[in-house]
Write an enzyme that holds these catalytic residues in place. Structure first.
Site, PDB file in Angstrom:
ATOM      1  N   TYR A 357       0.842  -1.193   0.000  1.00  0.00           N
ATOM      2  CA  TYR A 357       0.000   0.000   0.000  1.00  0.00           C
ATOM      3  C   TYR A 357       0.881   1.248   0.000  1.00  0.00           C
ATOM      4  O   TYR A 357       1.832   1.370   0.766  1.00  0.00           O
ATOM      5  CB  TYR A 357      -0.880  -0.028   1.253  1.00  0.00           C
ATOM      6  CG  TYR A 357      -1.968   1.024   1.363  1.00  0.00           C
ATOM      7  CD1 TYR A 357      -2.407   1.753   0.262  1.00  0.00           C
ATOM      8  CD2 TYR A 357      -2.569   1.274   2.584  1.00  0.00           C
ATOM      9  CE1 TYR A 357      -3.411   2.700   0.391  1.00  0.00           C
ATOM     10  CE2 TYR A 357      -3.577   2.218   2.727  1.00  0.00           C
ATOM     11  CZ  TYR A 357      -3.996   2.933   1.631  1.00  0.00           C
ATOM     12  OH  TYR A 357      -4.997   3.867   1.765  1.00  0.00           O
ATOM     13  N   CYS A 358       0.577   2.191  -0.910  1.00  0.00           N
ATOM     14  CA  CYS A 358       1.190   3.510  -0.957  1.00  0.00           C
ATOM     15  C   CYS A 358       2.706   3.391  -1.058  1.00  0.00           C
ATOM     16  O   CYS A 358       3.219   2.654  -1.890  1.00  0.00           O
ATOM     17  CB  CYS A 358       0.732   4.328   0.253  1.00  0.00           C
ATOM     18  SG  CYS A 358       1.124   6.091   0.153  1.00  0.00           S
ATOM     19  N   VAL A 359       3.466   4.104  -0.198  1.00  0.00           N
ATOM     20  CA  VAL A 359       4.925   4.039  -0.297  1.00  0.00           C
ATOM     21  C   VAL A 359       5.437   2.646   0.057  1.00  0.00           C
ATOM     22  O   VAL A 359       6.520   2.242  -0.375  1.00  0.00           O
ATOM     23  CB  VAL A 359       5.571   5.112   0.610  1.00  0.00           C
ATOM     24  CG1 VAL A 359       5.398   4.787   2.086  1.00  0.00           C
ATOM     25  CG2 VAL A 359       7.052   5.270   0.286  1.00  0.00           C
ATOM     26  N   GLY A 361       4.148   0.122  -1.216  1.00  0.00           N
ATOM     27  CA  GLY A 361       4.136  -0.494  -2.535  1.00  0.00           C
ATOM     28  C   GLY A 361       5.343  -0.102  -3.363  1.00  0.00           C
ATOM     29  O   GLY A 361       5.893  -0.911  -4.119  1.00  0.00           O
ATOM     30  N   MET A 386      -1.504  -1.333  -3.965  1.00  0.00           N
ATOM     31  CA  MET A 386      -2.682  -0.526  -3.695  1.00  0.00           C
ATOM     32  C   MET A 386      -2.275   0.950  -3.624  1.00  0.00           C
ATOM     33  O   MET A 386      -1.453   1.324  -2.789  1.00  0.00           O
ATOM     34  CB  MET A 386      -3.342  -0.957  -2.384  1.00  0.00           C
ATOM     35  CG  MET A 386      -3.757  -2.419  -2.347  1.00  0.00           C
ATOM     36  SD  MET A 386      -4.679  -2.881  -0.844  1.00  0.00           S
ATOM     37  CE  MET A 386      -3.430  -2.653   0.432  1.00  0.00           C
TER      38      MET A 386
END
Length: 638
Positions: A357-359, A361, A386
């Site tokens: 998720y986000c950073v 990722g 994500m």
């Protein structure tokens, strides 16, 4: 202009001066009826004292704030943007004349309307707020001629600024983007709702409480400033209503591994059988992981466990000065790679599926590319991203704060302390949605004197994390400024030049249509990078609600497209809309990718059954570490 933007407090200082003037002048008209002369005198003295205290408080704060490179770079960028806008306007005298003429015409029409309204005539407004503008919901804005005029005057001015900037020609893309952002901040800061004498709700509240709302607001302001770093982190929720591990982050599990940077949580199974390959969740470290495990009815972690996944999750440490030298490569080695090695000890499985998720990722993409280049024995069967940026071509409004000069300033600042205070980061992100995430709370907390309602999402939003000096400036420079992750060999980690184009692991990308942090028109291009099979899904809503979207809510919807054309516009044009959550679609994709060669379910794994023993119950110590505790501002909680 400089005084408003050299640091965040100065904007509020200007508001305090306006408040002082309003208290000494405008409120004299709002003295409650039926008071004796001595009570009126007490009333006026109290208001005057509050005004003086408020302004004195802000001036004291300003004198304590030392200039820094990051603040200076923001001011310089803002000044350059306005100078470029002024120069473009000077080169178009017709536009300037038309704007001035229209402004005079609007003021004339507004004056005529005000006169007719005060005479008792029903008049139609010249302009009305946008439907999603919640600032003017009080009926006085449409029923009281005085407030109606104030509102329209502001909206006409705001509209004129927007249209003027849009009409400017000769501005480069960066200056225009920055000009739009800074102008929006200044215009929204001048909204009549932000000042007591021009906010009907605040005026009524002040009269009703005889100024007690301002007394309470001052006390709350002092507390909030004491819990802030370089900006004002306004209180968004009743923090006493929540406890990590008590009524949020409560999915049962255990910490089974830890190092200096992470705790690894293994969640307790709820099914009779489980998928053979474990699932490792890699959340961002700029916030705490429990956005994925807030409550039972919206917990992604619980939903995954209930589907039969053996779920492991990285809980990042809230770093302080001692972790100053931890780098992006260290986050990779001590994070996902160490977690994979620990999972093998816990389950006997070398293969994992990754959900990021986000950073988290962006780090996961780096990790998968690193493992691909080093040909290590550990295998990633599938990877899910994500709301993740890999191609940083369009970072959105956050890009206003991220240019070479700003990043140089941030780097100098964090090198002195060893970390970037997460409260400063939170303030910056709140400015991206200033009316919803700053000014609305400013009004309710400090002008109305209200106590914020209990809201778990906003509790998480205010429970921030620091960022290490060895990682954060490197990330801003290599990703946001130079966009090097998309270049073959553009990023080198532990002596290995990585290339996302070599990744053959099946990849699932999900983004959200209204995301202002990881814009989908940039995240989409990450799906075009790997050579392996790649799927892109677009959810509704924003960065959080569109991702944490449990199926039982049946909200927002999502879009799919079996092809990946070269542009995001072409993808959306050929996409199919679906109702509800994207989670079941992902689960179906996983059955064909993450578990394709392990259809046979296996006995569930309980935390502590393998070689790794239970260290402590979930959610563990790391997620409970607050910034004030980490920095020694308050004693560490037990």
């Amino acid at each position: 202009m400089h005084s408003a933007w050299q640091n965040p407090f100065q904007t509020i200082s200007g508001l305090s001066e306006n408040l002082s003037e309003a208290l000494s002048q405008g409120l004299a008209q709002g003295v409650p009826e039926g008071l004796s002369p001595s009570e009126i005198e007490d009333w006026n003295n109290q208001l005057k004292e509050i005004s003086e205290q408020f302004q004195g408080l802000m001036q004291d704060l300003l004198s304590r704030i030392a200039p820094n490179e990051a603040a200076d770079s923001i001011y310089s960028d803002m000044r350059e943007s306005f100078e470029a806008g002024a120069q473009a306007l000077m080169q178009n005298p017709t536009l300037m004349w038309e704007t001035q003429t229209r402004l005079l015409q609007d003021q004339w029409l507004l004056w005529q309307q005000a006169m007719r309204g005060m005479a008792g005539e029903q008049v139609a407004p010249l302009i009305t707020p946008e439907k999603n503008d919640r600032r003017f919901k009080d009926e006085a804005w449409t029923q009281d001629p005085q407030y109606m005029t104030i509102m329209q005057q502001y909206l006409l001015f705001s509209q004129m600024v927007d249209e003027l900037i849009e009409s400017l020609s000769g501005l480069d893309e960066t200056h225009k983007r920055n000009l739009v952002f800074y102008a929006r901040q200044l215009v929204n800061a001048m909204a009549p709702t932000n000042f007591m004498s021009t906010n009907p709700e605040v005026m009524r509240r002040t009269v009703e409480t005889r100024g007690q709302n301002l007394v309470d607001g001052l006390a709350r302001l002092r507390e909030d400033l004491g819990n802030s770093a370089e900006g004002i982190n306004v209180r968004m929720t009743d923090r006493s209503a929540f406890g990590v591990g008590e009524n949020i982050a409560v999915t049962p599990g255990s910490v089974v591994y830890e190092n200096e940077l992470i705790q690894l949580i293994q969640y307790t199974p709820t099914t009779e059988k489980a998928f053979k390959t474990p699932l490792l969740m890699v959340p961002p470290w700029i916030n705490k992981y429990y956005i994925l495990d807030l409550r039972e009815d919206n917990s992604m972690v619980k939903w995954l466990v209930d589907q039969g996944h053996t779920v492991f999750l990285i809980s990042w440490r809230n770093p302080g000065p001692e972790q100053r030298d931890i780098t992006w490569a260290d986050y990779m080695q001590m994070g996902p790679i160490s977690a994979m090695e620990a999972i093998e000890q816990a389950c006997g499985e070398k293969s994992v599926n990754l959900l990021s998720y986000c950073v988290g990722g962006t780090l996961t993409a780096s990790t998968v590319a690193y493992l691909t280049s080093t040909r290590r024995g550990r295998k990633v069967k599938s990877v899910t991203y994500m709301a993740t940026l890999q191609d940083f071509r369009d970072p959105g409004d956050i890009g206003v704060f991220l240019n070479k000069r700003a990043v140089d300033g941030i780097e100098q600042s964090v090198q002195l302390k060893g970390y970037l205070d997460g409260r400063s980061m939170a303030y910056t992100f709140n400015l991206l949605r200033e009316n919803d995430l700053f000014w609305s709370f400013y009004i309710n907390n400090y002008l109305k004197g209200e106590t914020p309602a209990a809201f778990d999402l906003l509790y998480w939003n205010t429970d921030g994390t620091n960022l290490t000096a060895g990682t954060h400036p490197w990330y801003l420079r290599h990703m946001y400024l130079e966009n090097r992750l998309v270049e073959p060999g553009g990023i080198e980690l532990d002596g290995v030049k990585i290339d996302l184009r070599k990744v053959s692991t099946p990849s699932y990308f999900v983004s959200t249509k209204e995301d202002h942090i990881a814009k989908w028109n940039s995240t989409y291009y990450g799906a075009l990078l790997p050579k392996g099979p790649s799927t892109f899904v677009l959810g509704g809503s924003g960065h959080i609600a569109g991702i944490v979207n449990p199926p039982q809510k049946n909200k927002y919807g999502y879009w799919t497209n079996d092809t990946l054309p070269e542009s995001h516009e072409a993808w959306l044009e050929g996409a199919t809309a679906h109702e509800g959550s994207w989670w079941p679609h992902w689960q179906s994709w996983m059955s064909q990718n993450g578990y394709a060669d392990s259809e046979k379910m296996v006995a569930v794994r309980q935390p502590g059954d393998g070689e790794l023993k239970v260290i402590e119950p979930a959610p563990g110590r790391y997620v409970k570490m607050t910034i004030p505790e980490v920095l020694g501002e308050i004693p560490t909680s037990s």
